[in-house]
Enzyme design. Sequence first.
Site, PDB file in Angstrom:
ATOM      1  N   ASP A   6      10.015  15.316  23.861  1.00  0.00           N
ATOM      2  CA  ASP A   6       8.811  14.748  23.260  1.00  0.00           C
ATOM      3  C   ASP A   6       9.051  13.351  22.681  1.00  0.00           C
ATOM      4  O   ASP A   6       8.098  12.615  22.419  1.00  0.00           O
ATOM      5  CB  ASP A   6       8.294  15.660  22.137  1.00  0.00           C
ATOM      6  CG  ASP A   6       7.906  17.031  22.643  1.00  0.00           C
ATOM      7  OD1 ASP A   6       7.288  17.102  23.718  1.00  0.00           O
ATOM      8  OD2 ASP A   6       8.216  18.024  21.964  1.00  0.00           O
ATOM      9  N   ASP A   8       2.293  19.465  22.166  1.00  0.00           N
ATOM     10  CA  ASP A   8       2.928  20.471  23.002  1.00  0.00           C
ATOM     11  C   ASP A   8       2.319  21.825  22.648  1.00  0.00           C
ATOM     12  O   ASP A   8       1.667  21.971  21.610  1.00  0.00           O
ATOM     13  CB  ASP A   8       4.446  20.468  22.744  1.00  0.00           C
ATOM     14  CG  ASP A   8       5.209  21.274  23.784  1.00  0.00           C
ATOM     15  OD1 ASP A   8       4.591  21.675  24.791  1.00  0.00           O
ATOM     16  OD2 ASP A   8       6.407  21.499  23.582  1.00  0.00           O
ATOM     17  N   ASN A  24     -14.589 -11.453 -15.448  1.00  0.00           N
ATOM     18  CA  ASN A  24     -13.783 -11.088 -14.284  1.00  0.00           C
ATOM     19  C   ASN A  24     -12.667 -10.130 -14.657  1.00  0.00           C
ATOM     20  O   ASN A  24     -12.333  -9.213 -13.898  1.00  0.00           O
ATOM     21  CB  ASN A  24     -13.205 -12.356 -13.646  1.00  0.00           C
ATOM     22  CG  ASN A  24     -12.707 -12.117 -12.234  1.00  0.00           C
ATOM     23  OD1 ASN A  24     -13.407 -11.523 -11.425  1.00  0.00           O
ATOM     24  ND2 ASN A  24     -11.498 -12.551 -11.951  1.00  0.00           N
ATOM     25  N   ASP A  82       8.473  18.317  18.880  1.00  0.00           N
ATOM     26  CA  ASP A  82       9.693  18.587  18.111  1.00  0.00           C
ATOM     27  C   ASP A  82      10.954  18.581  18.963  1.00  0.00           C
ATOM     28  O   ASP A  82      12.052  18.775  18.461  1.00  0.00           O
ATOM     29  CB  ASP A  82       9.580  19.927  17.395  1.00  0.00           C
ATOM     30  CG  ASP A  82       9.561  21.102  18.361  1.00  0.00           C
ATOM     31  OD1 ASP A  82       9.338  20.882  19.569  1.00  0.00           O
ATOM     32  OD2 ASP A  82       9.774  22.244  17.921  1.00  0.00           O
ATOM     33  N   GLU A 107      -7.627 -11.003  -7.000  1.00  0.00           N
ATOM     34  CA  GLU A 107      -6.212 -10.831  -7.321  1.00  0.00           C
ATOM     35  C   GLU A 107      -5.776  -9.372  -7.357  1.00  0.00           C
ATOM     36  O   GLU A 107      -4.586  -9.069  -7.309  1.00  0.00           O
ATOM     37  CB  GLU A 107      -5.882 -11.500  -8.663  1.00  0.00           C
ATOM     38  CG  GLU A 107      -6.607 -10.936  -9.861  1.00  0.00           C
ATOM     39  CD  GLU A 107      -8.014 -11.506 -10.020  1.00  0.00           C
ATOM     40  OE1 GLU A 107      -8.742 -11.023 -10.888  1.00  0.00           O
ATOM     41  OE2 GLU A 107      -8.393 -12.401  -9.258  1.00  0.00           O
ATOM     42  N   ASN A 122     -22.307 -14.045  -5.748  1.00  0.00           N
ATOM     43  CA  ASN A 122     -22.102 -14.948  -6.884  1.00  0.00           C
ATOM     44  C   ASN A 122     -22.258 -16.407  -6.475  1.00  0.00           C
ATOM     45  O   ASN A 122     -22.653 -17.252  -7.275  1.00  0.00           O
ATOM     46  CB  ASN A 122     -20.702 -14.733  -7.478  1.00  0.00           C
ATOM     47  CG  ASN A 122     -20.621 -13.437  -8.261  1.00  0.00           C
ATOM     48  OD1 ASN A 122     -21.639 -12.884  -8.658  1.00  0.00           O
ATOM     49  ND2 ASN A 122     -19.412 -12.944  -8.470  1.00  0.00           N
ATOM     50  N   ASP A 178     -12.114  -6.474 -13.045  1.00  0.00           N
ATOM     51  CA  ASP A 178     -10.845  -6.141 -12.391  1.00  0.00           C
ATOM     52  C   ASP A 178     -10.289  -4.816 -12.908  1.00  0.00           C
ATOM     53  O   ASP A 178      -9.793  -3.988 -12.134  1.00  0.00           O
ATOM     54  CB  ASP A 178      -9.819  -7.253 -12.618  1.00  0.00           C
ATOM     55  CG  ASP A 178     -10.041  -8.433 -11.686  1.00  0.00           C
ATOM     56  OD1 ASP A 178     -10.771  -8.263 -10.702  1.00  0.00           O
ATOM     57  OD2 ASP A 178      -9.487  -9.513 -11.962  1.00  0.00           O
TER      58      ASP A 178
END
Length: 909
Positions: free
Chosen positions: A642, A371, A731, A638, A329, A706, A735
């Site tokens: 381009d 460039d 858990n 720029d 989660e 697990n 987390d």
Amino acid sequence: MIHTNLSGMLFFMVGCFLWIQLVGKKVTTMEKKEAVNYKFFAQTSVDKLFSTFKTSLSGINNNEAEVLRDEYGENVISHKKKTPFIVEVLKAYFTPFTTVLLALAIISFITDYVIVPTDERDLTGVLIIVAMVVLSGTMTLIQSVKSNNAAEKLSNMVKVTATVLRKGEEVELPIEEIVCGDIIKLSAGDMLPADVRLIRTKDLFVSQAAMTGESYPVEKKDTFSMSQKDAETDYENIAFMGSNVVSGSAIGLVIAVGNGTLFGQIAKDVSEKHTITSFDVGISKTSWLLIRFMMVMAPTVFLINGLTKGDWLEAFLFGLSVAVGLTPEMLPMIVTTNLVKGASTMAKKGTIIKNLNSIQNFGAIDVLCTDKTGTLTQDKIILEYHLDVDGKEDDRVLRHAFFNSYYQTGLKNLMDKAIIESAEEELNMNVNAYKKVDEIPFDFQRRRMSVVIEDAFGKTQMITKGAVEEMLEVSSYVDYRGSVVPLTEDIKSTILKTVDELNEDGLRVIAVAQKTNPSVVGEFSVKDESDMVLIGYLAFLDPPKETTKDALKALKEHGVGVKVLTGDNALVTKSVCKQVGLEDEELITGTEISRMNDVELKVIAEKFNIFVKLTPSQKTRLVRVLREAGHTVGFMGDGINDAPAMKEADVGISVDTAVDIAKESADVILLEKDLMVLERGILAGRTTFGNIMKYVKMTASSNFGNMFSVVVASIFLPFLPMLPLQLLFLNLIYDISCMSIPWDNMDDEYLEEPKKWDATRIGSFMKWLGPTSSVFDITTYALMYFVICPAVVGGSYHTLGAEQQALFIAVFHAGWFVESLWSQTLVIHTLRTPKLPFIQSRASFILTTITSIGIAIGSFLPFTAFGQDLGLMPLPGEYWGYLALTIVAYLMLVMVIKKIYVKRFGELL
């Protein structure tokens, strides 16, 4: 009563969605404008249009602008509006993972509270699951809000503006402030900020690719032809929002803004979507892989425990808890936090990310096309010489060049500015003695531009400047040694030899020519650039940046190949490249490229690094073939020339001083036009990607491991290996520990190579490193079942009474709870690096602190009243020695498997 509460919750959620839909419809209704009648605006006289909008050629004032804004709307496209906060909330709390958790919470609520006797009701499991949802959702929401605020703040740093006449004065306004009735001025490089009826044009060519998909620019005029009857975009005197000026200049009246424009209508119909990157695909595939894994795993555990233990309700609750434990989660929160933190870090290093999803591509760049001017060089052009064709200093050449640069209305480049500054310093210029008659704007095919001026006596002159080869094409005469003579091949060879010598010294050279009293019918046009007299040339110096050589070396060390794509000539480019460490490179010209097909060009693009005399379309073509060859390509530029290549690249990179269309085409904006800044940004992008991969791979392998542990325990143990509440709380602690991963460090070695998302590697990582934890989970089962628990309660499980068996189970649960927490938390430190953890590579202070606190809380829990309420009991002293041996052995096995995995697959993360 319970059913009423559940129904109420469902009605509330449905009501929220309906309310959002109604709000959305209301906003849409408010923003909806009547479709623009483009034919009316194309055909109607300018005076009548001025009357319609209560404006004039000198423009409106600010008060009138507010009135017109109220009447015709704001210049904002609705799809760019901020997402309503309630929508952000729902997106944060209702992800695929949290939806699974909420479903499990409802089931747990029914099984733990609704269908059990009053004295056995327990909401602890429901509360823990809800806490996980709230924790994940709240953190995701916080980071989403931060993300939106950061993106808005960064976006405000890169403003796209337009030149507007407000009561005769030229002002630069953000395009959002433009209203219907404004008079705007357009020149090469500008983006159309709104739909415009053109009033005056001069050789105006506009790219409408965003609107029509046309590859080539179209000419726009200030007249309407009755023969026009095709699409709205065919009207020659209407220019549309989203298109950009390729060459020429114009003055126009704004006739539609925001959603009322053709672009706004298209955006509303098509609903602009961001490009799906390999990163997006990888996240999606991994998410659904883990969800499918959970959907197979939980029923399997449920069936095994139901069949072996006989208590189907307890087995169901345990299967439910396993499903919760297998649900990652925190993935949305980890991803969002990493992206926001990465964007923030990169902003501090001078790199603005316009789209957070482009960070991964930024770190994945393995070819950077750039460039030459302003990236390799200082972008501070100095006019070194103004020479006649004999190579001698001549003020007359500078004077003519000044008039050309001063009077042109197009985009003044750095050379124009250098010419004007030098002339004002060295010469006594009197611009009032002349007036401009006309001009022929610059374009990238002719590579020159002209102005026509007239003095007080009525004498007119056309003055043209541009690239030497192109100027020689339109010159029939030359001012040579004091007299005007025909331009012979010998004189041309002498001129080119002088220019080559200047180029070899790193000087950029352009030529200047003039024609006195040119005859013209109507307006001047490109065909009038003929039979001119070449009077000399200008030599400019654009020296390399001091940092360029080191930056190119750093990029190479980090796996990024640099290719120079420039419109400049070979000699100047070769001189500059030699100074920055790109010597002994063979140069490929645009002329050679024009003769190649895509197959041939792909080979050339891979082999060579410097390409000169390129047109904008050739730059785009090179980028495309490099991408087709499997490279992740960044293009840094720029200028207007381009922009097409930047759109074609995986990552378009520009600077905050670039022209509008370049900034709009870019995914990334650099606050400094420096390759060293770019290199730092690439490393920040790789760090962000690496920390996301840590969580994804660790979670996937942990879940896979697990599975084996729980299945084995369910088959052989006469009781559940861990109670549902214990598994949920375990858990939750894990987390919280994972929330610190976005603040972790990355090894320098990881940052050396470009990183791409490869979803197939997730599966191999799970299979190789997941089962390692199961080995020591099983040894812990055996240790607890045969050694520790019998020693504590005084006998083996089957010889004990019911009360002692309960104590036996509680000690067993505490032992596996603590071992699981230690192993899955410490393995974060082991799997975060291919090196030796804690010694060769250390986690960040935040990660180390949070994981240490998590381990401490979990270890102390069995000794607390809350832990005993969860069904845990204090562990004996000898357990901790066994635990230390188990964890050391586990981490050593992980390091061995990790080395084998890296040797086989080439990388860990």
